[in-house]
Design a protein around this motif. Sequence first.
Motif, mmCIF file in Angstrom:
data_model
loop_
_atom_site.group_PDB
_atom_site.id
_atom_site.type_symbol
_atom_site.label_atom_id
_atom_site.label_comp_id
_atom_site.label_asym_id
_atom_site.label_seq_id
_atom_site.Cartn_x
_atom_site.Cartn_y
_atom_site.Cartn_z
ATOM 1 N N PHE A 26 -4.872 4.413 6.191
ATOM 2 C CA PHE A 26 -3.814 4.531 5.364
ATOM 3 C C PHE A 26 -3.838 5.024 4.212
ATOM 4 O O PHE A 26 -2.605 5.256 3.535
ATOM 5 N N GLU A 27 -5.551 4.898 3.540
ATOM 6 C CA GLU A 27 -5.309 5.746 2.287
ATOM 7 C C GLU A 27 -5.102 7.006 2.011
ATOM 8 O O GLU A 27 -4.425 7.984 1.434
ATOM 9 N N SER A 32 -0.636 11.032 0.782
ATOM 10 C CA SER A 32 -0.021 11.696 1.024
ATOM 11 C C SER A 32 1.722 11.570 1.380
ATOM 12 O O SER A 32 2.452 12.555 1.192
ATOM 13 N N GLY A 33 1.774 10.166 0.747
ATOM 14 C CA GLY A 33 3.054 9.951 0.692
ATOM 15 C C GLY A 33 3.971 9.262 1.617
ATOM 16 O O GLY A 33 5.309 9.296 1.822
ATOM 17 N N ARG A 60 -8.829 -7.396 7.920
ATOM 18 C CA ARG A 60 -10.259 -6.906 6.763
ATOM 19 C C ARG A 60 -9.808 -5.870 6.446
ATOM 20 O O ARG A 60 -9.991 -5.208 4.920
ATOM 21 N N ALA A 61 -8.745 -4.899 7.106
ATOM 22 C CA ALA A 61 -8.421 -2.741 6.390
ATOM 23 C C ALA A 61 -7.568 -3.371 5.140
ATOM 24 O O ALA A 61 -7.796 -3.149 4.190
ATOM 25 N N LEU A 62 -6.099 -4.142 5.506
ATOM 26 C CA LEU A 62 -5.125 -4.583 4.331
ATOM 27 C C LEU A 62 -6.566 -4.995 3.391
ATOM 28 O O LEU A 62 -6.497 -4.703 1.620
ATOM 29 N N ALA A 63 -6.856 -6.071 3.302
ATOM 30 C CA ALA A 63 -7.665 -6.563 2.272
ATOM 31 C C ALA A 63 -9.073 -5.624 1.452
ATOM 32 O O ALA A 63 -8.974 -5.688 -0.159
ATOM 33 N N ALA A 64 -8.721 -4.466 2.602
ATOM 34 C CA ALA A 64 -9.866 -3.669 1.583
ATOM 35 C C ALA A 64 -8.931 -2.361 0.683
ATOM 36 O O ALA A 64 -9.482 -1.801 -0.217
ATOM 37 N N GLY A 69 -6.967 -1.414 -4.699
ATOM 38 C CA GLY A 69 -5.972 -0.724 -5.555
ATOM 39 C C GLY A 69 -4.719 -0.363 -5.316
ATOM 40 O O GLY A 69 -3.887 0.340 -5.577
ATOM 41 N N LEU A 70 -4.842 -0.065 -4.018
ATOM 42 C CA LEU A 70 -3.957 1.340 -2.810
ATOM 43 C C LEU A 70 -2.667 0.093 -2.042
ATOM 44 O O LEU A 70 -1.436 0.485 -2.249
ATOM 45 N N VAL A 71 -2.737 -1.002 -2.105
ATOM 46 C CA VAL A 71 -1.431 -1.799 -1.431
ATOM 47 C C VAL A 71 -1.224 -3.178 -2.545
ATOM 48 O O VAL A 71 -2.618 -4.041 -2.753
#
Length: 247
Positions: A26-27, A32-33, A60-64, A69-71
Amino acid sequence: MRESPGSELEAGHSGVTLWRRIADQFEQAIASGDYGTDGRLPSETDIAERFGVNRHTVRRALAALAERGLVRSARGSGTFVASRRLTYPIGERTRFSEIVGIAGHEVGGRLLGHAVEPAGAAVARRLAVAEGSEVVRLDILRSADRVPVCHAASWVVAGRMPEVAQVYRQERSMTATLAHFGIRDYRRASTSVTAAIGDAVDAAHLGLSPGRPILVVDSVDVDERGVPIVTTQARFAADRVSLLVQN
């Protein structure tokens, strides 16, 4: 994000935990926009189905991603790509609309409510009126690119600005509202900044999880003669702004 469900994550990569691999992919997609329109990520259920994992792994992935600071998560709305922090200068001329507009963002100002009330000690002192004088409180939600930035309460002396709430509701800007009443220029006389933990009201208006940090900015603006015209307490989402205090 073109992976078929579980195609890469469930096989052949046992050395790295599933949630971390999901977060890394996801990062890359965010960089990549891929989520450039409204910035909204798929739902937890959709992500779980896509990668063939359970929702605990997805969380857990979304928490990471949030830790990086990405989401950001908005209760009841989903998970969104985090906007870059808005640099918010605080100086003699602090204008929310100008600051947000110059930074290239869409400016938003919405009147949530208003009330005529007696001035408490702090508001009376800041507006240089007697305690108990009638003031109008404007509850305002300000945003950049439709992302809530701060929830503010502003007070003005009731007799100085008739129908101020109706004017603000139409103008959606404090600068434009003051101009309507003949105040073409004003300056910041005082500002104080403190850190706090957001309460339930902050969480609801700013789309924050309960207990997240906020920045509380108390200010007084005066006209060209030095007469106080508005005092404000603005409660900023701490992860969306960087306050820059100028001399």
